[in-house]
Design a protein around this motif. Structure first.
Motif, PDB file in Angstrom:
ATOM      1  N   TYR A  33       1.990 -15.561  -7.992  1.00 34.47           N
ATOM      2  CA  TYR A  33       1.549 -14.893  -9.071  1.00 34.47           C
ATOM      3  C   TYR A  33       0.942 -13.587  -8.727  1.00 34.47           C
ATOM      4  O   TYR A  33       1.121 -13.135  -7.633  1.00 34.47           O
ATOM      5  CB  TYR A  33       0.487 -16.083  -9.667  1.00 34.47           C
ATOM      6  N   GLY A  34       0.240 -13.082  -9.609  1.00 35.60           N
ATOM      7  CA  GLY A  34      -0.510 -11.745  -9.459  1.00 35.60           C
ATOM      8  C   GLY A  34      -0.072 -10.822 -10.557  1.00 35.60           C
ATOM      9  O   GLY A  34       1.068 -10.838 -10.886  1.00 35.60           O
ATOM     10  N   ASN A  35      -0.871 -10.126 -11.096  1.00 41.04           N
ATOM     11  CA  ASN A  35      -0.524  -9.242 -12.086  1.00 41.04           C
ATOM     12  C   ASN A  35      -0.489  -7.756 -11.428  1.00 41.04           C
ATOM     13  O   ASN A  35      -1.244  -7.301 -10.785  1.00 41.04           O
ATOM     14  CB  ASN A  35      -1.673  -8.951 -13.056  1.00 41.04           C
ATOM     15  N   ALA A  41      -5.178  -7.599  -3.658  1.00 39.49           N
ATOM     16  CA  ALA A  41      -3.926  -7.992  -2.665  1.00 39.49           C
ATOM     17  C   ALA A  41      -2.728  -8.737  -3.409  1.00 39.49           C
ATOM     18  O   ALA A  41      -1.608  -8.437  -3.500  1.00 39.49           O
ATOM     19  CB  ALA A  41      -4.563  -8.545  -1.510  1.00 39.49           C
ATOM     20  N   VAL A  42      -3.530  -9.676  -4.144  1.00 44.78           N
ATOM     21  CA  VAL A  42      -2.371 -10.595  -4.771  1.00 44.78           C
ATOM     22  C   VAL A  42      -1.647  -9.636  -6.184  1.00 44.78           C
ATOM     23  O   VAL A  42      -0.510  -9.606  -5.647  1.00 44.78           O
ATOM     24  CB  VAL A  42      -3.383 -11.542  -5.584  1.00 44.78           C
ATOM     25  N   GLY A  43      -2.463  -8.579  -6.546  1.00 47.53           N
ATOM     26  CA  GLY A  43      -1.784  -7.898  -7.465  1.00 47.53           C
ATOM     27  C   GLY A  43      -0.838  -6.840  -6.986  1.00 47.53           C
ATOM     28  O   GLY A  43       0.322  -6.569  -7.546  1.00 47.53           O
ATOM     29  N   ARG A  44      -1.357  -6.479  -5.818  1.00 48.23           N
ATOM     30  CA  ARG A  44      -0.486  -5.340  -5.060  1.00 48.23           C
ATOM     31  C   ARG A  44       0.881  -5.921  -4.538  1.00 48.23           C
ATOM     32  O   ARG A  44       1.611  -5.053  -4.765  1.00 48.23           O
ATOM     33  CB  ARG A  44      -1.313  -4.908  -3.759  1.00 48.23           C
TER      34      ARG A  44
END
Ligand code: PLP
Length: 371
Positions: A33-35, A41-44
């Protein structure tokens, strides 16, 4: 329903099976997941995956990654081009060939549809006359390959005319990718539409690819995504799958030669009893548009379906409605003949057995028609 292993799917122009490497990449992404717009870091991680896919998609049409705008598919990419390029260039007129996909024709007035010849190829002289007739800025839309007949259009020549008259030009390349080479630079167009599910990706993801320096007014507003050209959180699994399908394109192009051989064999067997459209011109090697006089498209599609062979009557987007194909009518085909046309479209999964199954199911239809 016919068991899956006894089914011959010959409707690749409607949608293709999902390639195994795409299914694997999409499935893996569903567990993450992550936008991509989040800075943590999750988004990146999600952003990096999207950008890797963007590079792969750009590479298949010789474009730069920064000029790829992800959309929800071919229909949205065409709408974004036709509204967004027209708005940015103050174009009040959109000219298009009469055989474009409905997602293009929806933006084109009847009087701005350029005629085609009996093979469905645009009349470039008529296009030039239409360009001369309009003093205000014009946007042209011309598909690379037709979804019903496979006819390839002279897009590079139309782009030269566009340059001569200061017009902009968009190309719907949805059916061409994975079947013939597509290069935005050698075509000389301002934009190209692509759709992942036509070459092994999943449905609901596509792209508008821009030539460097082309401005586009966004249609979907309210977010800075896609360099402010298309607002909305990205369809990350779809984009990752699109990237995987794009990486498979060289393999699909190599296989296209084998596929064309199968299509040619099919046509050589049926040609005495059927009419094959656009046969003598440059055409996608996977597509055959066939008319069997006296037998309606619906009857043929249903009888073939009962025998485990999936084909379509005209374009899939208009299936379910009895009206004859606008493509065949624009080619000057008699409406009764157009109502007897089916589209057979092959792909990487097609084998000799599928063609034999088609022929076995089709022959009785042809004999009944002749009787
Ligand atoms: N353009 C062409 C030539 C097509 O064949 C199709 C789909 O059939 C589209 C556009 C629309 O693409 P999508 O299904 O991704 O909206």
């Amino acid at each position: 329903m016919v068991p899956h292993d006894q089914l011959s799917y010959l409707d690749y122009n409607a949608t293709t099976p999902v390639l195994p490497e795409v299914a694997e990449a999409v499935t893996a992404e569903l567990h993450r997941y992550g936008n991509p717009s989040s800075v943590h870091a999750v988004g990146r991680r999600a952003r990096a995956a999207v950008e890797e896919a963007r590079d792969a998609v750009a590479a298949i049409v010789n474009a730069s990654a920064q000029h790829v705008v992800f959309t929800s598919g071919g229909t949205e990419a065409n709408a974004l081009a036709l509204r967004g390029l027209a708005k940015a260039g103050n174009c009040s007129v959109v000219l298009a060939s009469a055989v474009e996909h409905p997602s293009v024709l929806a933006h084109v007035a009847e009087e701005h549809r350029i005629p085609v010849d009996s093979n469905g190829v645009i009349d470039l002289q008529a296009l030039e006359r239409a360009l001369q007739a309009h003093a205000s800025p014009v946007l042209i839309s011309l598909m690379l390959a037709n979804n019903e007949t496979g006819a390839v259009q002279p897009v590079a020549q139309a782009a030269e005319l566009a340059r001569k008259y200061g017009a902009r030009i968009h190309c719907d390349a949805v059916q061409a990718v994975g079947k013939i080479a597509v290069d935005i630079r050698s075509l000389g167009v301002d934009s190209l539409s692509l759709s992942a599910h036509k070459f092994g990706g999943i449905k609901g993801i596509g792209a508008l690819i821009l030539r460097g320096g082309v401005d586009l007014a966004a249609d979907m507003l309210g977010g800075g995504q896609e360099r402010r050209r298309r607002a909305g959180t990205e369809n990350v699994p779809g984009i990752i799958g699109f990237g995987a399908a794009a990486r498979a394109v060289p393999k699909l192009l190599t296989d296209a030669v084998r596929v064309a051989g199968l299509r040619d064999h099919l046509e050589s067997v049926i040609k005495a009893q059927a009419k094959i459209f656009a046969q003598g011109i440059e055409r996608l090697g996977n597509t055959s548009c066939i008319s069997l006089a006296g037998v309606s498209s619906e009857t043929q599609v249903m009888r073939l379906d009962l025998a485990g062979v999936a084909v379509s009557a005209g374009s899939a987007c208009s299936s379910g409605k009895i009206a004859p194909s606008h493509v065949l009518l624009a080619m000057g085909v008699d409406p009764a003949e157009a109502k007897s046309a089916i589209r057979v479209s092959l792909g990487w999964g097609t084998t000799e057995k599928d063609i034999a199954r088609f022929l076995e199911a089709w022959r009785p239809l042809a004999s009944n028609a002749a009787a």
